[in-house]
Design a protein around this motif. Sequence first.
Motif, PDB file in Angstrom:
ATOM      1  N   ALA A 182      11.335   9.114  -7.069  1.00 43.45           N
ATOM      2  CA  ALA A 182      11.022   7.691  -6.881  1.00 43.45           C
ATOM      3  C   ALA A 182       9.699   7.337  -7.543  1.00 43.45           C
ATOM      4  O   ALA A 182       9.553   6.268  -8.163  1.00 43.45           O
ATOM      5  N   LEU A 223      13.315  16.407  -5.954  1.00 44.66           N
ATOM      6  CA  LEU A 223      14.209  15.585  -5.146  1.00 44.66           C
ATOM      7  C   LEU A 223      13.943  15.742  -3.659  1.00 44.66           C
ATOM      8  O   LEU A 223      14.680  15.202  -2.838  1.00 44.66           O
ATOM      9  N   ALA A 236      22.619  14.256  -7.426  1.00 42.02           N
ATOM     10  CA  ALA A 236      21.759  13.533  -6.491  1.00 42.02           C
ATOM     11  C   ALA A 236      20.781  12.649  -7.249  1.00 42.02           C
ATOM     12  O   ALA A 236      20.549  11.493  -6.883  1.00 42.02           O
ATOM     13  N   TYR A 240      20.631   8.406  -7.295  1.00 40.42           N
ATOM     14  CA  TYR A 240      19.426   7.635  -6.979  1.00 40.42           C
ATOM     15  C   TYR A 240      19.015   6.758  -8.152  1.00 40.42           C
ATOM     16  O   TYR A 240      18.669   5.585  -7.976  1.00 40.42           O
ATOM     17  N   LEU A 243      21.397   3.739  -8.383  1.00 40.47           N
ATOM     18  CA  LEU A 243      21.161   2.759  -7.330  1.00 40.47           C
ATOM     19  C   LEU A 243      19.875   1.999  -7.593  1.00 40.47           C
ATOM     20  O   LEU A 243      19.834   0.762  -7.495  1.00 40.47           O
ATOM     21  N   THR A 244      18.818   2.710  -7.957  1.00 40.32           N
ATOM     22  CA  THR A 244      17.530   2.061  -8.207  1.00 40.32           C
ATOM     23  C   THR A 244      17.620   1.104  -9.394  1.00 40.32           C
ATOM     24  O   THR A 244      17.112  -0.019  -9.343  1.00 40.32           O
TER      25      THR A 244
END
Length: 249
Positions: A182, A223, A236, A240, A243-244
Amino acid sequence: MPARLHVDLPLQAGLELELPAGAARHVQVLRHQPGDVLTLFNGQGGEWQATVLQMGRSDVRVQIGCHDPVARELPLAVTLAAVMPANDRFDWLIEKATELGAAVIEPLMSERSVLRLNAERADKKRAHWQAIAVAAAEQCGRTRVPRIAAVRTLAAALASPDGGPDAVTTLALSLAEARPLAERLAAADAPLRSLRLYSGPEGGFSPAEEEALRRAGALPTTLGPRVLRAETAPLAALGYIGLTASVAG
C-alpha cells in the motif's frame, strides 16, 4: 447466456466468417444451432455479437453483428514477472492472474527454481499457458488476453525488461527490508499507468538476486507478516493492485 469466445481475427459488423478450429469446437460442444447468438472478442477492445449461420461437422459459420465497446480492463498495465513454481501450479497462476487483470505474464527461472525448462519444452509450455489465458479471459469477461512472454532467466529479464526500457514503477515481492505494498503504490507517480511486479520461487529470491533487483530499480515490497506460497503471493498483490487502481480510477 451466449457462449463467449476469443477469435484472433479482424471483426466488423456484417462480416461473415468461419470460426477458428478451437472456437468452432466450443460451439459444437455446446450444441448451438443456426440462429443462436454468440459473443466474440479479438483483444482489440470491446466485444461483438455474432449469429450462427451454419453448423458443419467441424466448421461453424457466423455473421458478425453489433459491437459493444465495453471495457473491463484495469486502468493500469501490470506485467507480472513470476518465477515458475513447481508442478502445474503455474497453470493455476496463469488462470488467476488473467482473471485479476494482468496485461503481461512473464515466466522466469531463478537460482532457486524447481522448474527448469529447455528451449523446446519452454516453447510448448508457452503455447499451453497462452491457451489457458485465452480460456480464462473468455470465462471472466475480459476483452483483452494477457500476453504470455517467452520463458527466460531472472538475469535476462533484469537486463532487458519485457516491454522495453520505458520507465515504469517496478516492485519486487520480498521479505528483506521491504515496505508495504500500500505504501509503495501510494508513493508512485500519479496517475499510475504501468507497473512491473517481480515474484520469486519457493524459498524466495537469493541474496544475490535481491541485490540485482534493487540495482535494477525494483523496490522491495511486502504483503504482510505471513509467508505466502510462490503462487499465492503474486495473486494477492494483483488483487490489491486491481482494487486500489479501480477505486482510484
